[in-house]
Design a protein around this motif. Sequence first.
Motif, PDB file in Angstrom:
ATOM      1  N   LYS A 154       0.821  -1.336  -0.007  1.00  0.00           N
ATOM      2  CA  LYS A 154       0.147   0.166  -0.159  1.00  0.00           C
ATOM      3  C   LYS A 154       0.896   1.167  -0.049  1.00  0.00           C
ATOM      4  O   LYS A 154       0.497   2.196  -0.689  1.00  0.00           O
ATOM      5  CB  LYS A 154      -1.067   0.084   1.349  1.00  0.00           C
ATOM      6  CG  LYS A 154      -2.097  -1.142   1.181  1.00  0.00           C
ATOM      7  CD  LYS A 154      -2.824  -1.230   2.396  1.00  0.00           C
ATOM      8  CE  LYS A 154      -3.335   0.003   2.913  1.00  0.00           C
ATOM      9  NZ  LYS A 154      -4.263  -0.233   4.240  1.00  0.00           N
ATOM     10  N   GLN A 155       1.987   1.097   0.705  1.00  0.00           N
ATOM     11  CA  GLN A 155       2.982   2.536   0.740  1.00  0.00           C
ATOM     12  C   GLN A 155       3.564   2.742  -0.618  1.00  0.00           C
ATOM     13  O   GLN A 155       3.690   3.861  -0.978  1.00  0.00           O
ATOM     14  CB  GLN A 155       3.738   2.105   2.121  1.00  0.00           C
ATOM     15  CG  GLN A 155       3.514   2.460   3.267  1.00  0.00           C
ATOM     16  CD  GLN A 155       2.550   3.525   3.671  1.00  0.00           C
ATOM     17  OE1 GLN A 155       3.184   4.603   3.348  1.00  0.00           O
ATOM     18  NE2 GLN A 155       1.472   3.574   4.202  1.00  0.00           N
ATOM     19  N   ILE A 156       3.950   1.498  -1.200  1.00  0.00           N
ATOM     20  CA  ILE A 156       4.525   1.736  -2.472  1.00  0.00           C
ATOM     21  C   ILE A 156       3.399   2.060  -3.552  1.00  0.00           C
ATOM     22  O   ILE A 156       3.927   3.184  -4.414  1.00  0.00           O
ATOM     23  CB  ILE A 156       5.202   0.173  -2.903  1.00  0.00           C
ATOM     24  CG1 ILE A 156       6.091  -0.282  -2.242  1.00  0.00           C
ATOM     25  CG2 ILE A 156       5.434   0.278  -4.648  1.00  0.00           C
ATOM     26  CD1 ILE A 156       6.509  -1.668  -2.373  1.00  0.00           C
ATOM     27  N   ASP A 157       2.338   1.495  -3.511  1.00  0.00           N
ATOM     28  CA  ASP A 157       1.208   2.288  -4.106  1.00  0.00           C
ATOM     29  C   ASP A 157       0.930   3.738  -3.944  1.00  0.00           C
ATOM     30  O   ASP A 157       0.896   4.473  -5.031  1.00  0.00           O
ATOM     31  CB  ASP A 157      -0.250   1.440  -3.873  1.00  0.00           C
ATOM     32  CG  ASP A 157      -1.168   1.586  -4.843  1.00  0.00           C
ATOM     33  OD1 ASP A 157      -0.775   1.483  -6.293  1.00  0.00           O
ATOM     34  OD2 ASP A 157      -2.318   2.149  -4.585  1.00  0.00           O
ATOM     35  N   LYS A 158       1.012   4.272  -2.756  1.00  0.00           N
ATOM     36  CA  LYS A 158       1.003   5.675  -2.576  1.00  0.00           C
ATOM     37  C   LYS A 158       2.124   6.566  -3.309  1.00  0.00           C
ATOM     38  O   LYS A 158       1.911   7.457  -3.688  1.00  0.00           O
ATOM     39  CB  LYS A 158       0.802   5.742  -1.071  1.00  0.00           C
ATOM     40  CG  LYS A 158      -0.487   5.336  -0.392  1.00  0.00           C
ATOM     41  CD  LYS A 158      -0.413   6.102   1.287  1.00  0.00           C
ATOM     42  CE  LYS A 158      -1.831   5.377   1.781  1.00  0.00           C
ATOM     43  NZ  LYS A 158      -1.473   5.753   3.182  1.00  0.00           N
ATOM     44  N   LEU A 159       3.106   5.925  -3.154  1.00  0.00           N
ATOM     45  CA  LEU A 159       4.547   6.382  -3.880  1.00  0.00           C
ATOM     46  C   LEU A 159       4.224   6.705  -5.290  1.00  0.00           C
ATOM     47  O   LEU A 159       4.699   7.507  -5.956  1.00  0.00           O
ATOM     48  CB  LEU A 159       5.558   6.000  -3.350  1.00  0.00           C
ATOM     49  CG  LEU A 159       6.317   6.067  -1.944  1.00  0.00           C
ATOM     50  CD1 LEU A 159       7.194   5.061  -1.655  1.00  0.00           C
ATOM     51  CD2 LEU A 159       6.412   7.556  -1.494  1.00  0.00           C
ATOM     52  N   ILE A 160       3.854   5.595  -5.722  1.00  0.00           N
ATOM     53  CA  ILE A 160       3.567   5.548  -7.223  1.00  0.00           C
ATOM     54  C   ILE A 160       2.650   6.594  -7.687  1.00  0.00           C
ATOM     55  O   ILE A 160       2.760   7.177  -8.590  1.00  0.00           O
ATOM     56  CB  ILE A 160       3.206   4.115  -7.628  1.00  0.00           C
ATOM     57  CG1 ILE A 160       4.422   3.027  -7.779  1.00  0.00           C
ATOM     58  CG2 ILE A 160       2.679   4.045  -9.316  1.00  0.00           C
ATOM     59  CD1 ILE A 160       3.977   1.623  -7.653  1.00  0.00           C
ATOM     60  N   ILE A 161       1.414   6.657  -7.143  1.00  0.00           N
ATOM     61  CA  ILE A 161       0.506   7.607  -7.359  1.00  0.00           C
ATOM     62  C   ILE A 161       1.082   9.032  -7.036  1.00  0.00           C
ATOM     63  O   ILE A 161       0.813   9.806  -8.239  1.00  0.00           O
ATOM     64  CB  ILE A 161      -0.583   7.350  -6.121  1.00  0.00           C
ATOM     65  CG1 ILE A 161      -1.630   6.241  -6.636  1.00  0.00           C
ATOM     66  CG2 ILE A 161      -1.747   8.755  -6.484  1.00  0.00           C
ATOM     67  CD1 ILE A 161      -2.466   5.932  -5.709  1.00  0.00           C
ATOM     68  N   GLN A 162       1.804   9.057  -6.040  1.00  0.00           N
ATOM     69  CA  GLN A 162       2.310  10.674  -6.044  1.00  0.00           C
ATOM     70  C   GLN A 162       3.396  10.801  -7.194  1.00  0.00           C
ATOM     71  O   GLN A 162       3.494  11.944  -7.718  1.00  0.00           O
ATOM     72  CB  GLN A 162       3.423  10.909  -4.584  1.00  0.00           C
ATOM     73  CG  GLN A 162       3.340  12.034  -4.254  1.00  0.00           C
ATOM     74  CD  GLN A 162       2.596  12.967  -4.417  1.00  0.00           C
ATOM     75  OE1 GLN A 162       1.581  12.906  -3.709  1.00  0.00           O
ATOM     76  NE2 GLN A 162       2.430  14.327  -4.716  1.00  0.00           N
ATOM     77  N   LEU A 163       4.146   9.883  -7.587  1.00  0.00           N
ATOM     78  CA  LEU A 163       5.230  10.195  -8.463  1.00  0.00           C
ATOM     79  C   LEU A 163       4.390  10.413  -9.984  1.00  0.00           C
ATOM     80  O   LEU A 163       4.561  11.409 -10.508  1.00  0.00           O
ATOM     81  CB  LEU A 163       6.059   8.976  -8.884  1.00  0.00           C
ATOM     82  CG  LEU A 163       7.076   8.806  -7.982  1.00  0.00           C
ATOM     83  CD1 LEU A 163       7.754   7.233  -7.834  1.00  0.00           C
ATOM     84  CD2 LEU A 163       8.237   9.966  -7.978  1.00  0.00           C
ATOM     85  N   HIS A 164       3.137   9.839 -10.404  1.00  0.00           N
ATOM     86  CA  HIS A 164       2.412  10.083 -11.364  1.00  0.00           C
ATOM     87  C   HIS A 164       1.916  11.582 -11.131  1.00  0.00           C
ATOM     88  O   HIS A 164       1.757  12.188 -12.451  1.00  0.00           O
ATOM     89  CB  HIS A 164       1.620   9.059 -11.604  1.00  0.00           C
ATOM     90  CG  HIS A 164       1.819   7.669 -11.887  1.00  0.00           C
ATOM     91  ND1 HIS A 164       1.042   6.468 -11.886  1.00  0.00           N
ATOM     92  CD2 HIS A 164       3.053   7.495 -12.338  1.00  0.00           C
ATOM     93  CE1 HIS A 164       1.871   5.792 -12.424  1.00  0.00           C
ATOM     94  NE2 HIS A 164       3.318   6.042 -12.737  1.00  0.00           N
ATOM     95  N   LYS A 165       1.464  11.887 -10.146  1.00  0.00           N
ATOM     96  CA  LYS A 165       0.826  13.102  -9.870  1.00  0.00           C
ATOM     97  C   LYS A 165       1.963  14.260 -10.370  1.00  0.00           C
ATOM     98  O   LYS A 165       1.798  15.439 -10.727  1.00  0.00           O
ATOM     99  CB  LYS A 165       0.601  13.379  -8.502  1.00  0.00           C
ATOM    100  CG  LYS A 165      -1.017  12.875  -8.371  1.00  0.00           C
ATOM    101  CD  LYS A 165      -1.515  13.089  -6.787  1.00  0.00           C
ATOM    102  CE  LYS A 165      -2.698  12.212  -6.893  1.00  0.00           C
ATOM    103  NZ  LYS A 165      -3.406  12.661  -5.306  1.00  0.00           N
ATOM    104  N   ASN A 166       3.175  14.040  -9.651  1.00  0.00           N
ATOM    105  CA  ASN A 166       4.367  14.879  -9.896  1.00  0.00           C
ATOM    106  C   ASN A 166       4.700  15.205 -11.377  1.00  0.00           C
ATOM    107  O   ASN A 166       5.070  16.064 -11.995  1.00  0.00           O
ATOM    108  CB  ASN A 166       5.332  14.525  -9.183  1.00  0.00           C
ATOM    109  CG  ASN A 166       5.179  14.742  -7.664  1.00  0.00           C
ATOM    110  OD1 ASN A 166       4.442  15.529  -7.171  1.00  0.00           O
ATOM    111  ND2 ASN A 166       6.119  14.002  -6.816  1.00  0.00           N
ATOM    112  N   GLU A 167       4.567  14.068 -11.965  1.00  0.00           N
ATOM    113  CA  GLU A 167       4.928  13.918 -13.753  1.00  0.00           C
ATOM    114  C   GLU A 167       4.066  14.676 -14.377  1.00  0.00           C
ATOM    115  O   GLU A 167       4.177  15.248 -15.494  1.00  0.00           O
ATOM    116  CB  GLU A 167       4.787  12.642 -13.985  1.00  0.00           C
ATOM    117  CG  GLU A 167       6.302  11.792 -13.551  1.00  0.00           C
ATOM    118  CD  GLU A 167       6.205  10.436 -14.070  1.00  0.00           C
ATOM    119  OE1 GLU A 167       5.021   9.953 -14.694  1.00  0.00           O
ATOM    120  OE2 GLU A 167       7.270   9.518 -13.772  1.00  0.00           O
ATOM    121  N   THR A 168       2.579  14.699 -13.940  1.00  0.00           N
ATOM    122  CA  THR A 168       1.630  15.809 -14.766  1.00  0.00           C
ATOM    123  C   THR A 168       1.657  17.151 -14.184  1.00  0.00           C
ATOM    124  O   THR A 168       0.847  17.724 -15.028  1.00  0.00           O
ATOM    125  CB  THR A 168       0.326  14.976 -14.511  1.00  0.00           C
ATOM    126  OG1 THR A 168      -0.091  14.872 -13.079  1.00  0.00           O
ATOM    127  CG2 THR A 168       0.047  13.342 -14.894  1.00  0.00           C
TER     128      THR A 168
END
Length: 316
Positions: free
Chosen positions: A302-316
Amino acid sequence: MRIIEWNCQGAFRLKNKEILDLRPDILIVPECEQEEKLQFGRLTPQPNDFLWYGDTGKKGIAIFSYSNYKFRLLKEFNSNFRYIVPLEVTDGTNSFLLFAIWAMDNKQNPLSRYIGQVWNAINYYQKSLQENSILIGDFNSNQIWDEKERVGNHTDVVNFLKLHNIESLYHKQYKEEHGKESRKTFFMYRKIERPYHIDYVFASKEIIKNGFNLKLESSEKWIDKSDHVPIVLDIQPFKSKIISKNTYEGIASKHLNNLTDFTKSKFEQKIYESVILAKILDEEPEDKIKITKLINDIEILKQIDKLIIQLHKNET
């Protein structure tokens, strides 16, 4: 139904008569000693059901039933959130979730102490909060301390619960704002001149809609027994049935199904292993080491998933 919460400040076996005179159906007692010291039938009246959790036998959080309600600890229980204990409460016909709370210090991770523990717990249990739920206990928190550095402060917790249609019954009943409570629940060092409001009851909208009454006992009556006063909650009977299955496979599915497709694809093998472990735990005698591994593995994903979501937000 009458639910009472009282932080007894220890030695409950020597001071339980007055609180039991209030005739609780369910009683939640932070800072309570374990069953062996309570000596049921001798120093403490025998409850119809009982659950206790703590690190040592001296002090923990106890939940008593002095009615036909029975308790079942959720298999989802995560001991990383100390003294926040999730229970299914049932009378055989109706059932709801009860989160018994004693928010504690955390010397290993100061950012997760007190209300930080509650914040971590409600995020972890947020899928369960969709059931009819009551969160009750000593939160050791108030909005007046929001500026203290935590992973989540008091206002964050209140707002998060409100998103799940769960609100503070004190503030609903007395129409007061958080941080401006006129009635107090805690008196530091048992001094009347040092009052705070740090004990709460939060409940789902269906429970609120059905009708309730909340009363804080007077400090004058209880100050010689504890630095906290009892909170007495009377709620009207309501129909409710827990939908979620209390199985390890059910827990794994509830948490892992909500991962993003990207995380599911990248960690497919690890997710598969967690599901298999959950099924094994449902079929075999409980193994604490395996349970801890399952819960920790799910949390890591779940923590990895949160980090991935945040990275995708930062990229956009």
